[in-house]
Enzyme design. Structure first.
Site, PDB file in Angstrom:
ATOM      1  N   SER A  26       0.740  -1.101   0.280  1.00 22.14           N
ATOM      2  CA  SER A  26      -0.072   0.270  -0.361  1.00 22.14           C
ATOM      3  C   SER A  26       0.588   1.331   0.050  1.00 22.14           C
ATOM      4  CB  SER A  26      -1.013  -0.048   0.897  1.00 22.14           C
ATOM      5  OG  SER A  26      -1.553   1.092   1.154  1.00 22.14           O
ATOM      6  N   GLU A  27       0.344   2.243  -0.846  1.00 20.16           N
ATOM      7  CA  GLU A  27       1.564   3.399  -0.625  1.00 20.16           C
ATOM      8  C   GLU A  27       1.998   3.647  -0.475  1.00 20.16           C
ATOM      9  OE1 GLU A  27      -1.677   3.134  -2.931  1.00 20.16           O
ATOM     10  OE2 GLU A  27      -2.262   4.722  -3.352  1.00 20.16           O
ATOM     11  N   ASN A  28       1.131   3.918   1.083  1.00 17.37           N
ATOM     12  CA  ASN A  28       0.987   4.741   2.384  1.00 17.37           C
ATOM     13  C   ASN A  28       2.052   4.554   3.553  1.00 17.37           C
ATOM     14  OD1 ASN A  28      -1.027   3.271   2.903  1.00 17.37           O
ATOM     15  ND2 ASN A  28      -1.044   3.861   4.445  1.00 17.37           N
ATOM     16  N   SER A  31       8.026   4.353  -0.452  1.00 17.24           N
ATOM     17  CA  SER A  31       7.165   3.740  -0.680  1.00 17.24           C
ATOM     18  C   SER A  31       6.811   3.455  -2.496  1.00 17.24           C
ATOM     19  CB  SER A  31       5.600   3.791  -0.379  1.00 17.24           C
ATOM     20  OG  SER A  31       4.428   3.382  -1.088  1.00 17.24           O
TER      21      SER A  31
END
Lengths: 220, 233, 220, 233
Positions: free
Chosen positions: A47-49, A89
C-alpha cells in the site's frame, strides 16, 4: 445490472494474480481482489502509504490509528511485513518492483489511456498515487463497471475526462467482459457469464476487436 | 551533542507568520502533527500555502485551518473527505495544486537532499505536465519536477530524543521522514521524548541533523478515518 | 619547517568551530581538529560513510569492523549518535545541513578553487566525498601546508592540478597563516607565531592582499 | 509471503557471466559482500564492470577480482590503498571511472527508485562534468547524472529474514541499502538469516521487495583496514 457484481469482477481479476507477485490494490473494487486470491500461491500486498505485507482488517478493538492502508482503513500486517516512508514506497512503484497494479477508472481509451482523478467543475478528489502507478507499472489491470450510471460506455476511443496516464492500461475487467488493450484497440477476451458478445459490443464505444471465439469467464 | 528540545508548542512555532509556506506530515489523519495544527489554528495568521498529502477532514487535521480560512493554497495529492475544502475550492476561495503522490514525496526529499529538480514519468501527458519540461530517457517520457521551498515543516514522530533523532510508527511514518530538513525550520512533535542515548543509533529513522525543534506533544487524539474490522470467528 | 606543525594547524582551525555546529572532517590534518575543539560547546561530527555523533577511537580490544569513519579508522560513537546509508549521508551534505567542512588540499587558487584528488599520471586515489562536500558546503576551511615538499606555494593564482570544485573555499589555514578567500584574492588574516608577513608573501604564489596590521594567531 | 532464500552461494550467483556489470556494497572493507566476492573470484568470468565505492586491498575485497584480472572497468569514488589496482590502472589494463561519492550513492538510489537522471552540483567545473549537461538552478550550476544499469547487486546485511527484509549494522550499512533493487538481480548475504516475522516491521532498513536472493554467509572475516585505538587511561 447485467453481468458481474463488484465481487465478481474482483474474483475474475484475482485469477490474474500470480505466484510471487507484489501487488498494489487501488481503492474500491481492487481492494476486494485480496479476498479472492488463491491461497496456494505467495503474494504480498503493497500500500503506497507505506506498508508491504498487508493482512486482513483487525478484529474489533484491535484497530491501530497508526496502521492503515491507502484507503485510510485500519488494517493488520502479516509475518514478514515492513513499514517505510512515502519516498521509498514510490521507489518500489516507480522502480518497477511492484509486479501488478489494479485500479479503478472512470474511463479507459482504446489506446490504453486512463482517466480516474477528476471531473472538471464537479469532482476533484485528486490523483493520489494513481499517476505514479500508471506511469511506471508494467502490468496494470483496470477494474470497473462497463458503463457509467447514465448507461454510457466507459470504454472509449478517446477519454473525455482529464487523463491520469497515457497508453498504460493492458487489461480491463468489467461487469461484462475481460478486454485486452492491443494495437487493434480493445480486444474482447472473455464474456461474463450470461452476457452476449452483442451486449458487450453495444456497451463499448471504443474500437472493439472481437475474435471468432469468445469464451465465457471461469470464475472458480 | 546538539540539543533541539523546546519547552512547548509556542516556542516550537516561534517565527511563523502569514503568507508562509508550511509542510505537514501525515497520510489521511495518520501521523499528522496534531499539536502544531491545533496551535496554528489558534493564531492570527493566514494566506498560508500548505504542502500536505491530504487536507484533513472538516473538523480535524488541516480542516481546522481551512475552517478558519487561514489557507490560501493547498498542494496535495488527494483532497477527498472534506466538504469545506470542496466548497472553498469550487468557489475559488482556495487555490489547489494537485500533484502525484510520489512526486509530492520526492519534491520533499529533493528539498531535504539538496537536489533542485528531478525527472519523473508520473503525470507525463496529463494536466500535471502542463508548463513543465518533458524529456525522453531511454524511450520513455519524463517531466521535470522541482524541490519544494518551505518555511516550516511540521512533523509527527513516535519517539524522539533531545538531539532530534526520530523513530516513526507503522504507516504514521509516511511523508514525515521525507519532510524533515526539507523546510528552513523543521518542528517535530513526539509522543515520547527521551534523553540522548536512549535510542539505538542503528534504528533511527531520521537523524537529528534534519530537525531544528522537538517537543513532547501534549495530547494525541489519533483519530481513525475509516474504522474497518473483521468479526472474531 | 617554519610555523605550525599539523597539530598546530588543527588547533587553530578548532577555533572556527562554533557552538551547535555539525562538522565534517576530511582525512589527515582535519581529523586532528576534533582533538582541539573547546569542550564547553556542543558540536557533532559527521562522517560521510554514514555516522553522526562520532566519538574518540575505541579502547584497544573494543574495535568494531562495522564502526569506522571515512578514513576507514575504527571509531566509537557518543550518546545521540545515528547510523545511516550513503544516500542519506550525502543528503546531509548536499542539503546544507552540515555547517562546516574542513578538508585538506594539494592546491587552492585565489578565487577559491580547490584541487585535492588527482595528480595526472602519478597519483589517482579519487575524490571520495570531497567533490560533493565542496560543491555544496557554504563554509569550507582548507587545512594544509603552505608549500609542497619541493617548497613551491600551494596557494596559486590558478590551480595547476585537476580541480575538485570551483570558487568554494572561504578560508585557508596553513603552517604559516590564516587567509580568507575574497574578491581581492587571498587576504592575509593572521600570521603563525614567529612567522613574518614577508615569509608568507614569499610562500604565496597567488594574489595576496596584506592589510596594514596582521595579528599573530592566538592558539590558546 | 514471498520467500527469497537460496541454499548457498552457488545458487545465489546463478546467472553471472563475463562482461556483466556488478554492484558491490561496502565502504573500504566494511560491509562488503565477502562471500560473494570470494566465490566470484573462483569463477571463470572476466571483463566485468564493477560499481563499488572502493576497490578493496591487494588481498581482500575486490582486490581478489583485480588480482585475477577479472575486472575490465571500475566505477568508484576512491581507490587508494591498493597497489595492484594502481599498477593495472596506470598500465592501462584497467579502465577506471572516478565519480563523486554522493553521486555514486545517488546513481544507485536513482536506479532503485526508477529515476533516469538527476541534477547535482557535485563535480561542476571539474573533469567529472566533461561531456555532461550543465544547468543553472537558482543561480547555482548543476550537472546531469544518470541512474546505474547493473546486472547483479551484491549486498552484505547484518540480519535478514526469509522474505528478504534487511537490517544493517553501524557504518557497514553505507551503500548497501541504496544498491538493493538497483540491479536486475539483488543478491544478499547476511550474518544471521531469520524466519519471517522475526524482525520488527517498523525497524527494517530495506524491505524484501528490493531483494531477489538471500543466504546466510558461511564466513565473515570482517577485516579492519585502519585499526585505531586510544590508550586506557
Amino acid at each position: 445490472m447485467i453481468g458481474l457484481d463488484k465481487n465478481g469482477i474482483a474474483k475474475r481479476i484475482a485469477k490474474e494474480v500470480k505466484d510471487r507477485y507484489y501487488v498494489n490494490l487501488g481503492i474500491g473494487i481492487p481492494t476486494l481482489v485480496a479476498n479472492y486470491v488463491r491461497n496456494d500461491i505467495s503474494v504480498e500486498f503493497q500500500s503506497e502509504n507505506g506498508v508491504l505485507g498487508m493482512g486482513p482488517f483487525p478484529f474489533e478493538g484491535e484497530e491501530d490509528a497508526d496502521i492503515i492502508n491507502a484507503g485510510k482503513q485500519t488494517i493488520t500486517t502479516l509475518d514478514g511485513a515492513s513499514f517505510f516512508d512515502s519516498a521509498l514506497s514510490f521507489s518500489m512503484i516507480r522502480g518497477k518492483h511492484v509486479d501488478l497494479t489494479i485500479l479503478g477508472a472512470m474511463e479507459v481509451s482504446q489506446n490504453g489511456d486512463i482517466a480516474n482523478w477528476k471531473i472538471p467543475g464537479k469532482m476533484v478528489k485528486g490523483m493520489g498515487g494513481a499517476m505514479d502507478l500508471v506511469a511506471s507499472a508494467e502490468n496494470i489491470i483496470v477494474a470497473m463497471m462497463h458503463t457509467n450510471r447514465a448507461g454510457e460506455s466507459k470504454l472509449l476511443s478517446k477519454c473525455s475526462l482529464p487523463i491520469t496516464g497515457v497508453q498504460c492500461v493492458k487489461k480491463v475487467v468489467t461487469n461484462l467482459a475481460v478486454l485486452d488493450v492491443t494495437q487493434n484497440g480493445f480486444t474482447l477476451v472473455e464474456r461474463a457469464p450470461g452476457v452476449s458478445v452483442d451486449q458487450i459490443r453495444q456497451s463499448t464505444a471504443g474500437e472493439l476487436h472481437i475474435p471468432a471465439h469468445v469464451p465465457e469467464m471461469q470464475l472458480d | 551533542m546538539i540539543k533541539k528540545t523546546v519547552a512547548n508548542i509556542q516556542e516550537a512555532c516561534e517565527g511563523v507568520s502569514s503568507s508562509m509556506t508550511f509542510m505537514f506530515g501525515g497520510f489521511g489523519l495518520s501521523g499528522i502533527p496534531e499539536n502544531a495544527i491545533g496551535y496554528l489554528s489558534s493564531l492570527d495568521i493566514s494566506d498560508l500555502t500548505c504542502i500536505s498529502n491530504n487536507a484533513g477532514v472538516d473538523d480535524f487535521g488541516l480542516g481546522l485551518l481551512l475552517q478558519r480560512k487561514q489557507i490560501k493554497k493547498m498542494i496535495s495529492s488527494y483532497v477527498g473527505e472534506n466538504a469545506e475544502f470542496e466548497r472553498q475550492m469550487l468557489s475559488g476561495e482556495l487555490d489547489v495544486e494537485l500533484i502525484p503522490q510520489g512526486t509530492l514525496a520526492e519534491r520533499c526529499r529533493a528539498a531535504q537532499a539538496g537536489f533542485p529538480a528531478f525527472y519523473t514519468p508520473a503525470g507525463y501527458g496529463t494536466e500535471v505536465a502542463i508548463g513543465k519540461e518533458a524529456r525522453d530517457f531511454d524511450g520513455k517520457m519524463h517531466i521535470l519536477e522541482s524541490a519544494f521551498n518551505a518555511d516550516f515543516g511540521f512533523i509527527k514522530a513516535w519517539k524522539g530524543d533531545e538531539v532530534g533523532n526520530l523513530i516513526f510508527k507503522g504507516t504514521a511514518r509516511n511523508f514525515n521522514p521525507n519532510m524533515c530538513g526539507a523546510a528552513k525550520i523543521t518542528v517535530v512533535e513526539v509522543e515520547e521524548l527521551l534523553p540522548a542515548g536512549s535510542l539505538d543509533p542503528n534504528q533511527i529513522h531520521i537523524p537529528g541533523i534534519f530537525v531544528q525543534r522537538i517537543f513532547q506533544g501534549e495530547k494525541f487524539e489519533k483519530r481513525i478515518e475509516q474504522r474497518t474490522t473483521r468479526p472474531r470467528s
